[in-house]
Design a protein around this motif. Structure first.
Motif, PDB file in Angstrom:
ATOM      1  N   LEU A   1     -27.623  26.600   1.902  1.00  0.00           N
ATOM      2  CA  LEU A   1     -28.159  25.784   2.977  1.00  0.00           C
ATOM      3  C   LEU A   1     -29.422  24.846   2.507  1.00  0.00           C
ATOM      4  O   LEU A   1     -30.018  25.124   1.484  1.00  0.00           O
ATOM      5  CB  LEU A   1     -28.535  26.805   4.059  1.00  0.00           C
ATOM      6  N   ASP A   2     -29.448  23.783   3.023  1.00  0.00           N
ATOM      7  CA  ASP A   2     -30.355  22.831   2.904  1.00  0.00           C
ATOM      8  C   ASP A   2     -31.915  23.186   3.592  1.00  0.00           C
ATOM      9  O   ASP A   2     -31.884  23.216   5.000  1.00  0.00           O
ATOM     10  CB  ASP A   2     -30.010  21.584   3.403  1.00  0.00           C
ATOM     11  N   GLN A   3     -32.920  23.604   3.140  1.00  0.00           N
ATOM     12  CA  GLN A   3     -34.067  24.352   3.482  1.00  0.00           C
ATOM     13  C   GLN A   3     -34.527  23.093   4.513  1.00  0.00           C
ATOM     14  O   GLN A   3     -35.169  23.740   5.546  1.00  0.00           O
ATOM     15  CB  GLN A   3     -35.108  24.533   2.469  1.00  0.00           C
ATOM     16  N   LYS A   4     -34.532  21.873   4.097  1.00  0.00           N
ATOM     17  CA  LYS A   4     -35.261  21.057   5.044  1.00  0.00           C
ATOM     18  C   LYS A   4     -34.403  20.597   6.093  1.00  0.00           C
ATOM     19  O   LYS A   4     -34.962  20.431   7.172  1.00  0.00           O
ATOM     20  CB  LYS A   4     -35.686  19.586   4.159  1.00  0.00           C
ATOM     21  N   ALA A   5     -33.102  20.606   5.785  1.00  0.00           N
ATOM     22  CA  ALA A   5     -32.421  20.253   7.055  1.00  0.00           C
ATOM     23  C   ALA A   5     -32.669  21.251   8.100  1.00  0.00           C
ATOM     24  O   ALA A   5     -32.072  20.994   9.384  1.00  0.00           O
ATOM     25  CB  ALA A   5     -30.695  19.969   6.660  1.00  0.00           C
ATOM     26  N   LEU A   6     -32.832  22.477   7.789  1.00  0.00           N
ATOM     27  CA  LEU A   6     -33.320  23.730   8.492  1.00  0.00           C
ATOM     28  C   LEU A   6     -34.464  23.844   9.300  1.00  0.00           C
ATOM     29  O   LEU A   6     -35.045  24.539   9.922  1.00  0.00           O
ATOM     30  CB  LEU A   6     -32.861  24.971   8.050  1.00  0.00           C
ATOM     31  N   GLY A   7     -35.397  22.731   8.728  1.00  0.00           N
ATOM     32  CA  GLY A   7     -36.733  22.380   9.405  1.00  0.00           C
ATOM     33  C   GLY A   7     -37.583  23.225   8.705  1.00  0.00           C
ATOM     34  O   GLY A   7     -38.763  23.456   9.267  1.00  0.00           O
TER      35      GLY A   7
ATOM     36  N   HIS B   1     -40.003  22.956   5.891  1.00  0.00           N
ATOM     37  CA  HIS B   1     -40.524  21.780   5.143  1.00  0.00           C
ATOM     38  C   HIS B   1     -41.679  22.602   4.152  1.00  0.00           C
ATOM     39  O   HIS B   1     -42.017  21.571   3.444  1.00  0.00           O
ATOM     40  CB  HIS B   1     -41.085  21.051   5.975  1.00  0.00           C
TER      41      HIS B   1
END
Length: 153
Positions: A57-63, A65
């Motif tokens: 999963l994309d850490q930043k896309a999940l909020g 930061h």
């Protein structure tokens, strides 16, 4: 240690790049027919070389930061103290990596959080409440230069 030949290594590299690849596409990529390729994949799984398949999963896309590297020093390094700490943090979803270390610190954690306030809440409500923790040192990542879950094949 498991002995791997060149085809096994190609299979592992391809699966690390895309674990949803079809068996036929994988076989084509490593120059095998589908049945022998499938047998090799199953053998790699049985030997424990392939331990699981996951979605990255994309850490930043999940909020999420904020990435924080947290060095932990325990008051004592007895086996039961180490086990108690490891058991306590095992269920905390904010801790995405944890390593028992040599040197001045006992543990190194990578913690992810939405923002500084969320990290502060994690620190105050979880980490600082653990018995046996002598010191906590947080280092905030400014930028992720490289990340890979792929191992060298």
């Amino acid at each position: 240690m498991t002995q791997l030949d060149a085809i096994d290594r190609k299979i592992l590299a391809a699966l690390q790049a895309d674990c949803r690849i079809t068996m036929q596409a994988l076989a084509d990529q490593v120059n095998l027919s589908a049945s022998p390729c499938h047998r090799r994949v199953k053998l790699l799984e049985e030997r424990g070389v392939i331990s699981r398949y996951i979605a990255q999963l994309d850490q930043k896309a999940l909020g999420l930061h904020v990435s924080v590297f947290v060095s932990i020093k325990l008051e004592r390094q007895r086996e039961e103290d180490l086990e108690r700490f490891a058991k306590a943090i095992a269920g905390w979803e904010e801790v995405v990596e944890c390593y028992l270390m040599t040197g001045k610190q006992d543990y190194l954690l990578r913690v992810v959080a939405a923002d500084l306030e969320a990290y502060e809440t994690f620190l105050k409500r979880k980490l600082t409440r653990l018995d046996g923790v002598a010191s906590i040192e947080s280092s905030f990542a400014l930028q992720q230069v490289k990340y890979s879950s792929a191992l060298p094949t």
